[in-house]
Design a protein around this motif. Sequence first.
Motif, mmCIF file in Angstrom:
data_model
loop_
_atom_site.group_PDB
_atom_site.id
_atom_site.type_symbol
_atom_site.label_atom_id
_atom_site.label_comp_id
_atom_site.label_asym_id
_atom_site.label_seq_id
_atom_site.Cartn_x
_atom_site.Cartn_y
_atom_site.Cartn_z
ATOM 1 N N VAL A 34 -25.494 -0.329 15.979
ATOM 2 C CA VAL A 34 -26.504 0.365 16.774
ATOM 3 C C VAL A 34 -27.051 -0.543 17.881
ATOM 4 O O VAL A 34 -27.510 -0.068 18.922
ATOM 5 C CB VAL A 34 -27.619 0.891 15.820
ATOM 6 C CG1 VAL A 34 -28.527 -0.217 15.334
ATOM 7 C CG2 VAL A 34 -28.392 2.029 16.422
ATOM 8 N N HIS A 35 -26.934 -1.862 17.680
ATOM 9 C CA HIS A 35 -27.467 -2.823 18.659
ATOM 10 C C HIS A 35 -26.414 -3.316 19.649
ATOM 11 O O HIS A 35 -26.717 -4.158 20.480
ATOM 12 C CB HIS A 35 -28.038 -4.040 17.925
ATOM 13 C CG HIS A 35 -29.059 -3.672 16.904
ATOM 14 N ND1 HIS A 35 -30.260 -3.092 17.253
ATOM 15 C CD2 HIS A 35 -29.042 -3.759 15.551
ATOM 16 C CE1 HIS A 35 -30.941 -2.836 16.138
ATOM 17 N NE2 HIS A 35 -30.233 -3.227 15.092
ATOM 18 N N ASP A 36 -25.174 -2.840 19.530
ATOM 19 C CA ASP A 36 -24.090 -3.398 20.337
ATOM 20 C C ASP A 36 -23.473 -2.320 21.232
ATOM 21 O O ASP A 36 -22.486 -1.675 20.890
ATOM 22 C CB ASP A 36 -23.034 -4.009 19.399
ATOM 23 C CG ASP A 36 -21.972 -4.791 20.165
ATOM 24 O OD1 ASP A 36 -21.914 -4.675 21.411
ATOM 25 O OD2 ASP A 36 -21.203 -5.508 19.499
ATOM 26 N N GLN A 37 -24.085 -2.144 22.415
ATOM 27 C CA GLN A 37 -23.623 -1.073 23.308
ATOM 28 C C GLN A 37 -22.208 -1.306 23.821
ATOM 29 O O GLN A 37 -21.453 -0.349 24.034
ATOM 30 C CB GLN A 37 -24.564 -0.959 24.504
ATOM 31 C CG GLN A 37 -25.932 -0.443 24.129
ATOM 32 C CD GLN A 37 -26.767 -0.223 25.366
ATOM 33 O OE1 GLN A 37 -26.729 -1.031 26.292
ATOM 34 N NE2 GLN A 37 -27.513 0.866 25.383
ATOM 35 N N VAL A 57 -10.015 17.245 9.757
ATOM 36 C CA VAL A 57 -11.428 17.643 9.879
ATOM 37 C C VAL A 57 -11.566 18.888 10.756
ATOM 38 O O VAL A 57 -10.788 19.105 11.681
ATOM 39 C CB VAL A 57 -12.332 16.509 10.437
ATOM 40 C CG1 VAL A 57 -12.191 15.239 9.606
ATOM 41 C CG2 VAL A 57 -12.090 16.261 11.899
ATOM 42 N N ARG A 58 -12.566 19.711 10.420
ATOM 43 C CA ARG A 58 -12.731 20.985 11.140
ATOM 44 C C ARG A 58 -13.921 20.979 12.066
ATOM 45 O O ARG A 58 -14.111 21.898 12.866
ATOM 46 C CB ARG A 58 -12.864 22.117 10.128
ATOM 47 C CG ARG A 58 -11.612 22.140 9.246
ATOM 48 C CD ARG A 58 -11.554 23.338 8.428
ATOM 49 N NE ARG A 58 -11.798 24.523 9.233
ATOM 50 C CZ ARG A 58 -11.321 25.711 8.931
ATOM 51 N NH1 ARG A 58 -10.561 25.845 7.862
ATOM 52 N NH2 ARG A 58 -11.605 26.746 9.663
ATOM 53 N N GLU A 59 -14.768 19.952 11.930
ATOM 54 C CA GLU A 59 -15.868 19.771 12.889
ATOM 55 C C GLU A 59 -16.216 18.293 12.889
ATOM 56 O O GLU A 59 -15.892 17.570 11.937
ATOM 57 C CB GLU A 59 -17.108 20.599 12.483
ATOM 58 C CG GLU A 59 -17.651 20.170 11.132
ATOM 59 C CD GLU A 59 -19.084 20.604 10.872
ATOM 60 O OE1 GLU A 59 -19.737 21.189 11.750
ATOM 61 O OE2 GLU A 59 -19.564 20.331 9.762
ATOM 62 N N ILE A 60 -16.848 17.855 13.984
ATOM 63 C CA ILE A 60 -17.230 16.448 14.106
ATOM 64 C C ILE A 60 -18.709 16.385 14.465
ATOM 65 O O ILE A 60 -19.162 17.066 15.398
ATOM 66 C CB ILE A 60 -16.402 15.752 15.211
ATOM 67 C CG1 ILE A 60 -14.898 15.793 14.851
ATOM 68 C CG2 ILE A 60 -16.862 14.308 15.407
ATOM 69 C CD1 ILE A 60 -13.971 15.502 16.021
ATOM 70 N N LEU A 61 -19.472 15.612 13.688
ATOM 71 C CA LEU A 61 -20.881 15.376 13.996
ATOM 72 C C LEU A 61 -21.009 13.919 14.428
ATOM 73 O O LEU A 61 -20.503 13.019 13.754
ATOM 74 C CB LEU A 61 -21.762 15.639 12.766
ATOM 75 C CG LEU A 61 -21.694 17.064 12.193
ATOM 76 C CD1 LEU A 61 -22.565 17.178 10.921
ATOM 77 C CD2 LEU A 61 -22.179 18.081 13.232
ATOM 78 N N ALA A 62 -21.672 13.688 15.564
ATOM 79 C CA ALA A 62 -21.717 12.333 16.128
ATOM 80 C C ALA A 62 -23.132 11.845 16.349
ATOM 81 O O ALA A 62 -23.948 12.560 16.957
ATOM 82 C CB ALA A 62 -20.952 12.304 17.444
ATOM 83 N N GLN A 63 -23.431 10.635 15.888
ATOM 84 C CA GLN A 63 -24.673 9.971 16.281
ATOM 85 C C GLN A 63 -24.546 9.587 17.748
ATOM 86 O O GLN A 63 -23.436 9.416 18.266
ATOM 87 C CB GLN A 63 -24.880 8.701 15.441
ATOM 88 C CG GLN A 63 -25.392 8.980 14.040
ATOM 89 C CD GLN A 63 -25.871 7.707 13.355
ATOM 90 O OE1 GLN A 63 -25.067 6.854 13.020
ATOM 91 N NE2 GLN A 63 -27.182 7.600 13.148
ATOM 92 N N CYS A 64 -25.673 9.401 18.407
ATOM 93 C CA CYS A 64 -25.659 9.232 19.858
ATOM 94 C C CYS A 64 -26.580 8.091 20.263
ATOM 95 O O CYS A 64 -27.734 8.047 19.840
ATOM 96 C CB CYS A 64 -26.133 10.551 20.477
ATOM 97 S SG CYS A 64 -26.051 10.585 22.240
ATOM 98 N N PRO A 65 -26.081 7.130 21.089
ATOM 99 C CA PRO A 65 -26.948 6.042 21.531
ATOM 100 C C PRO A 65 -28.013 6.533 22.512
ATOM 101 O O PRO A 65 -27.842 7.584 23.133
ATOM 102 C CB PRO A 65 -25.994 5.077 22.223
ATOM 103 C CG PRO A 65 -24.827 5.881 22.616
ATOM 104 C CD PRO A 65 -24.722 7.018 21.652
#
Length: 345
Positions: free
Chosen positions: A290-293, A312-320
Amino acid sequence: MKTRLFTIPRPEGYEQEVRAAAELLRSGQLVAIPTETVYGLGANALDPEAVRHIYEAKGRPSNNPLIIHVPSAEWLERYCENVPELAYRLARRFWPGPLTMILPAKPVVPKATTGGLDTVAVRCPAHPVALAIIEAAGVPIAAPSANTSGRPSCTSAAHVQEDMNGKIAGIVDGGDSAVGVESTIIDLTGEKPCLLRPGGMPLEALEEVLGSVGVDQAVYRELHEGEQPKAPGMAYRHYAPQAPVTVVTGAPERSAAYIRSRAKADTGVICFDEYAQLFSDLTVERLGSVHDQAAQAHRVFEALRAFDHTQVREILAQCPDPSGLGLAVQNRLKKAAGFHTVEAL
Ligand code: AMP
Ligand code: MG
């Protein structure tokens, strides 16, 4: 067509591969080349026929113009009209590097390259192999990202092979792209410099030289019907894996909790390294700390591409967050999602 693979022996002694690639380019063929941002699908930018083959191989709409790659700022005068002092200042500070400038085009640049516009996008890439090939070719090289139109960009020669094998004359394997997202595009043809696409050069770095910079709306949101972005390419769905993507914004601990509560057995997850263990029962692609852009930019396209080899049938992504390189990574994820975003509260 048989696609030749030229592997660059590191760290030097690649004159033969460079000469062979330059020769193919000079003869009007397509060669994928490594750059520090992503792999480019190269052609002689001054040869309309060669350039048309780029659009064909990628399935790219012909009104989506190409970036021409030059070995130094000295070439600006050859292809651009009325180059402002500002362009040279930016070049001195940021070239070679992940910054593309939009300038008025000279007539020598074919309309096939500029997508019919009077302006041209120019960049000097920071990759020794790319620079050597352009110099050996002796012409500017038009090189959009080497992916099939709409798919995630290519950050390795293996990605290029997935998309372009049999369609182009050659691929030069120069290892993984160091930056991992495309160049930042700045338009210098208006009254005030305007960011058209966030990329490997952070907006904050440009502001140090330019003061305030306008930002085209297409960077942040989906355009309304009839609205035109200044970079034609920003209008298109992009970077998308086969499974639909949802970007989950909000503080990382909240987005992680949201994804955990929503995920099903066939959900794929893109997450920061710190949260990967939460999803150990699922198909996970780590984006980096999370700290390494820089790591996140380096990983984002590989992560999106990897799901196409899974069920996989869907993708959920965290976002910076949108500071620094985060603006580019966020933009790529949101575009991959067709701007389908939820905020984790
Ligand atoms: P790619 O080559 O895939 O990195 O895409 C290049 C991007 O640069 C696309 O979004 C284009 O629309 C944009 N671009 C290229 N030339 C121009 C130009 N003359 N004016 C505005 N945008 C441009
Ligand atoms: Mg592209």
